[in-house]
Design a protein around this motif. Structure first.
Motif, PDB file in Angstrom:
ATOM      1  N   HIS A   5       0.833  -1.195   0.000  1.00 14.26           N
ATOM      2  CA  HIS A   5       0.000   0.000   0.000  1.00 14.26           C
ATOM      3  C   HIS A   5       0.870   1.249   0.000  1.00 14.26           C
ATOM      4  CE1 HIS A   5      -2.516  -3.088   1.928  1.00 14.26           C
ATOM      5  NE2 HIS A   5      -3.514  -2.469   1.315  1.00 14.26           N
ATOM      6  N   MET A   6       0.266   2.323  -0.445  1.00 15.48           N
ATOM      7  CA  MET A   6       0.804   3.660  -0.240  1.00 15.48           C
ATOM      8  C   MET A   6      -0.116   4.285   0.802  1.00 15.48           C
ATOM      9  SD  MET A   6       1.223   6.664  -3.037  1.00 15.48           S
ATOM     10  CE  MET A   6       1.610   8.323  -2.536  1.00 15.48           C
ATOM     11  N   GLU A  40       5.303   5.787  -1.546  1.00 13.89           N
ATOM     12  CA  GLU A  40       4.986   6.053  -2.949  1.00 13.89           C
ATOM     13  C   GLU A  40       5.796   5.185  -3.904  1.00 13.89           C
ATOM     14  OE1 GLU A  40       4.841   9.560  -6.326  1.00 13.89           O
ATOM     15  OE2 GLU A  40       5.463  10.097  -4.301  1.00 13.89           O
ATOM     16  N   LEU A  43       4.158   2.225  -5.674  1.00 13.26           N
ATOM     17  CA  LEU A  43       3.272   2.353  -6.835  1.00 13.26           C
ATOM     18  C   LEU A  43       4.001   2.019  -8.128  1.00 13.26           C
ATOM     19  CD1 LEU A  43       1.355   5.699  -6.162  1.00 13.26           C
ATOM     20  CD2 LEU A  43       0.518   3.364  -5.802  1.00 13.26           C
ATOM     21  N   TRP A  44       5.309   2.236  -8.144  1.00 15.06           N
ATOM     22  CA  TRP A  44       6.070   2.176  -9.392  1.00 15.06           C
ATOM     23  C   TRP A  44       7.094   1.054  -9.450  1.00 15.06           C
ATOM     24  CZ3 TRP A  44       2.731   5.074 -11.385  1.00 15.06           C
ATOM     25  CH2 TRP A  44       2.257   6.202 -10.745  1.00 15.06           C
ATOM     26  N   VAL A  64      -3.832   3.240  -0.154  1.00 16.74           N
ATOM     27  CA  VAL A  64      -4.065   2.958  -1.567  1.00 16.74           C
ATOM     28  C   VAL A  64      -3.466   1.588  -1.858  1.00 16.74           C
ATOM     29  CG1 VAL A  64      -3.601   3.667  -3.945  1.00 16.74           C
ATOM     30  CG2 VAL A  64      -3.978   5.401  -2.173  1.00 16.74           C
ATOM     31  N   ILE A  66      -1.887  -1.083  -3.924  1.00 19.40           N
ATOM     32  CA  ILE A  66      -1.055  -0.980  -5.121  1.00 19.40           C
ATOM     33  C   ILE A  66      -1.713  -1.658  -6.321  1.00 19.40           C
ATOM     34  CG2 ILE A  66       1.206  -1.538  -6.104  1.00 19.40           C
ATOM     35  CD1 ILE A  66       1.143   0.548  -3.707  1.00 19.40           C
ATOM     36  N   PHE A  69      -4.777   0.367  -7.609  1.00 15.64           N
ATOM     37  CA  PHE A  69      -4.300   1.579  -8.278  1.00 15.64           C
ATOM     38  C   PHE A  69      -3.832   1.234  -9.697  1.00 15.64           C
ATOM     39  CE2 PHE A  69      -0.818   4.427  -9.461  1.00 15.64           C
ATOM     40  CZ  PHE A  69      -1.417   5.663  -9.306  1.00 15.64           C
ATOM     41  N   GLY A  70      -3.046   0.186  -9.828  1.00 18.47           N
ATOM     42  CA  GLY A  70      -2.550  -0.228 -11.143  1.00 18.47           C
ATOM     43  C   GLY A  70      -3.668  -0.587 -12.103  1.00 18.47           C
ATOM     44  N   ALA A  83       0.888   8.178 -16.049  1.00 14.30           N
ATOM     45  CA  ALA A  83       1.502   7.412 -14.960  1.00 14.30           C
ATOM     46  C   ALA A  83       2.852   6.831 -15.386  1.00 14.30           C
ATOM     47  CB  ALA A  83       0.561   6.300 -14.501  1.00 14.30           C
ATOM     48  N   ALA A  87       6.186   7.656 -13.536  1.00 16.01           N
ATOM     49  CA  ALA A  87       6.956   6.537 -12.971  1.00 16.01           C
ATOM     50  C   ALA A  87       8.403   6.555 -13.464  1.00 16.01           C
ATOM     51  CB  ALA A  87       6.294   5.212 -13.321  1.00 16.01           C
TER      52      ALA A  87
END
Length: 155
Positions: A5-6, A40, A43-44, A64, A66, A69-70, A83, A87
């Motif tokens: 998660h973020m 964060e 996420l990337w 959030v 992951i 979100f993706g 994004a 990224a």
């Protein structure tokens, strides 16, 4: 531990302690509601937490997931392009850092924030609506700073 998660601090007071390989505390910082987010990089990229995150008082977090979100980003071509651009710049920024400079709190890095903010154009309305419906209570949105809202693409 690999991040799943973020996190956004939306209420209360949190503390983040950066730790070294032996789990000794290297530095600490207070994380204020509406101004701080953690993990964060997850996420990337595959990201392992490099610190300890604790509440100093009763607090609220927005998490959030992951994978969710993706999925949302992949469903919208313009969001996917934005994004991917973000990224690439985010990872280039992280890759310039020595391993002992990495932290879960990239949001507090002025250089990163300024450089990356220019990568965030407006999302399409449908994607913005889907992202904004990701389990956030209205009172949480009100407590977030404009900087954080713009990162989350709320209008």
């Amino acid at each position: 531990v690999e991040a799943q998660h973020m996190y956004f601090v939306v209420g209360g007071l949190m503390n983040y302690a950066l730790t070294d390989d032996q789990d000794d505390v290297v530095s600490e910082e207070k994380l204020l509601p509406g101004e701080a987010w953690l993990s964060e990089p997850a996420l990337w990229a595959h990201w392992k937490h490099v610190g300890i995150f604790t509440a100093l008082q009763e607090s609220q977090l927005l998490c959030v997931q992951i994978s969710t979100f993706g999925q949302i980003i992949r469903d919208d071509d313009s969001s996917k392009r934005m994004a991917a651009n973000y990224a690439r710049k985010f990872m280039a920024f992280l890759n310039k850092k020595d391993s002992d400079e990495l932290s879960d709190t990239v949001c507090n890095d002025i250089e990163a924030t300024a450089e990356l903010q220019e990568c965030l154009p407006t999302m399409t309305r449908s994607t913005k609506n889907r992202v904004s419906q990701m389990s956030m209570a209205p009172e949480m949105k009100k407590s977030m700073s404009n900087k954080m809202k713009s990162w989350l693409w709320f209008s």
